[in-house]
Design a protein around this motif. Structure first.
Motif, short mmCIF file in Angstrom:
data_model
loop_
_atom_site.label_atom_id
_atom_site.label_comp_id
_atom_site.label_asym_id
_atom_site.label_seq_id
_atom_site.Cartn_x
_atom_site.Cartn_y
_atom_site.Cartn_z
N LEU A 45 -12.64 119.16 101.27
CA LEU A 45 -12.17 117.69 100.94
C LEU A 45 -12.10 118.23 99.22
CD1 LEU A 45 -9.99 115.82 100.89
CD2 LEU A 45 -12.78 113.86 99.58
N ASN A 46 -10.94 118.44 99.10
CA ASN A 46 -10.13 118.81 97.57
C ASN A 46 -9.38 117.39 96.86
OD1 ASN A 46 -11.02 121.57 97.45
ND2 ASN A 46 -9.17 122.05 99.11
N ILE A 47 -10.01 117.03 95.66
CA ILE A 47 -9.66 116.12 95.04
C ILE A 47 -9.14 116.21 93.31
CG2 ILE A 47 -10.57 113.39 94.28
CD1 ILE A 47 -10.02 113.04 97.21
N SER A 48 -8.20 115.54 93.52
CA SER A 48 -7.71 115.55 91.93
C SER A 48 -7.38 114.75 91.13
CB SER A 48 -5.83 116.28 91.85
OG SER A 48 -5.43 116.55 90.51
N ALA A 49 -7.89 114.14 89.83
CA ALA A 49 -7.94 112.74 89.54
C ALA A 49 -8.03 113.13 88.19
CB ALA A 49 -9.85 112.08 90.03
N GLU A 50 -7.32 112.11 87.64
CA GLU A 50 -6.90 111.36 85.85
C GLU A 50 -7.13 110.89 85.31
OE1 GLU A 50 -2.18 111.75 84.39
OE2 GLU A 50 -2.99 109.74 84.61
N GLY A 51 -7.85 111.00 83.64
CA GLY A 51 -8.78 110.17 83.29
C GLY A 51 -7.84 109.53 81.73
N LYS A 52 -7.91 108.92 81.34
CA LYS A 52 -7.02 108.66 80.06
C LYS A 52 -8.06 107.44 78.63
CE LYS A 52 -2.74 107.89 82.66
NZ LYS A 52 -2.26 107.04 82.57
N SER A 53 -7.79 107.96 78.15
CA SER A 53 -8.93 106.95 76.59
C SER A 53 -7.45 106.97 75.95
CB SER A 53 -10.48 108.16 75.79
OG SER A 53 -9.24 109.52 76.01
N ALA A 54 -8.19 105.98 75.07
CA ALA A 54 -6.73 105.63 73.90
C ALA A 54 -7.69 105.42 72.51
CB ALA A 54 -5.91 104.70 74.47
N ARG A 55 -7.20 106.63 71.53
CA ARG A 55 -7.72 106.04 69.98
C ARG A 55 -6.44 105.61 69.18
NH1 ARG A 55 -11.74 106.55 72.18
NH2 ARG A 55 -13.53 107.93 71.48
N THR A 56 -6.24 105.71 67.67
CA THR A 56 -5.75 105.02 67.00
C THR A 56 -5.29 106.38 65.86
OG1 THR A 56 -6.36 103.11 66.61
CG2 THR A 56 -4.79 103.55 64.66
N PRO A 57 -4.27 106.81 66.20
CA PRO A 57 -4.14 108.55 65.39
C PRO A 57 -4.74 108.09 63.99
CG PRO A 57 -2.48 107.10 65.59
CD PRO A 57 -3.39 106.49 66.47
N ASP A 58 -5.44 109.39 63.18
CA ASP A 58 -5.48 109.50 62.03
C ASP A 58 -5.01 110.27 61.39
OD1 ASP A 58 -7.01 111.79 63.26
OD2 ASP A 58 -8.63 110.59 62.77
N LEU A 59 -3.77 111.16 61.80
CA LEU A 59 -3.15 111.74 61.00
C LEU A 59 -1.85 112.08 61.47
CD1 LEU A 59 -4.12 114.63 59.02
CD2 LEU A 59 -4.33 116.37 61.80
#
Length: 258
Positions: A45-59
């Motif tokens: 079985l081949n699975i593709s999954a996406e993960g996300k995280s958010a940050r306030t830019p510092d540059l």
């Protein structure tokens, strides 16, 4: 002598053929065993999954510079150098470190006159005539104190900058945010694998392979300040940094068994 040379060549031919056959068999064996191998009766079985995280830019990264014109290339460059020296000095005075200032464009180009319009509305056919030269000098700047960004831009315009483009907001050290996105992606991949396995009446036995498509942060649309005049600078330009989203996609292969 000719007979022995010919015999030597003929005797060597079977050895070459055998060697070629051996290489072909070896390559075929490697190709067959290169992918994930599951036990007999099991399922891949081949699975593709996406993960996300958010940050306030510092540059914030932006370009600033000066464009000048003169009758000669030397005249345009001389004025440009004087004004650009003032711009760089203003950057340093505003707290920008030397390592965060880098020349990104230095060019001199001819300026051509417009062709003469004839009574019938067409233009006179003639070779372009150079009427002057335009010099441009720009630097790429990394602004680390985002709360000072608008003030720095206004300072640059007051110092003589007439070309300011940006900013593009970034995260100076994105590894932590990317690792969070990786963990989320792997959790999603395993949950999806368990779902498929249950639906098929199977169970997840093990992970066979993991690959990553890489992290990505969507670019910010630039705020453009072009050919600004000193009279326009009345108060600090408002700038909103917003939030950046880091995204990682993983591809995971699982072995399923009854």
């Amino acid at each position: 002598m000719k007979f022995f040379k010919s015999a030597t060549v003929l005797a060597a031919l079977p050895l070459v053929a055998l060697a070629g056959a051996g290489l072909a068999q070896s390559a075929h064996a490697q190709a067959v065993s290169s992918g994930p191998v599951v036990a007999a009766g099991n399922t891949l079985l081949n699975i593709s999954a996406e993960g996300k995280s958010a940050r306030t830019p510092d540059l914030a990264v932006f370009n600033a510079g000066v464009t000048t014109q003169g009758k000669t290339a030397g005249e345009a460059l001389t004025e440009n150098a004087q004004r650009m020296t003032a711009v760089i000095a203003a950057l340093k005075k505003a707290g920008i470190a030397e390592r965060d200032i880098q020349t990104s464009n230095l060019s001199v180009n001819p300026v051509y006159g417009q062709p003469k319009r004839l009574p019938d509305g067409s233009f006179e056919q003639q070779d372009p005539v150079i009427i002057g030269y335009q010099a441009t000098n720009q630097v790429s700047v990394r602004q680390r104190k985002l709360d000072q960004y608008g003030k720095v831009i206004d300072t640059l315009v007051s110092a003589g900058a007439n070309q300011v483009n940006g900013p593009t907001f970034q995260i100076d050290s994105p590894d932590g945010a990317l690792d969070e996105a990786r963990l989320e992606a792997m959790k999603k991949a395993r949950a999806r694998a368990d779902l498929y396995a249950r639906a098929a009446g199977l169970r997840v036995v093990r992970v066979l392979s993991i690959s990553e498509n890489g992290g990505w942060a969507p670019p910010q649309p630039p705020v453009m300040f072009a050919r600004a005049e000193k009279a326009m600078v009345q108060s600090a330009s408002p700038v909103a940094a917003g939030e950046l989203e880091m995204t990682v996609t993983v591809n995971v292969s699982y072995e399923l068994a009854p």
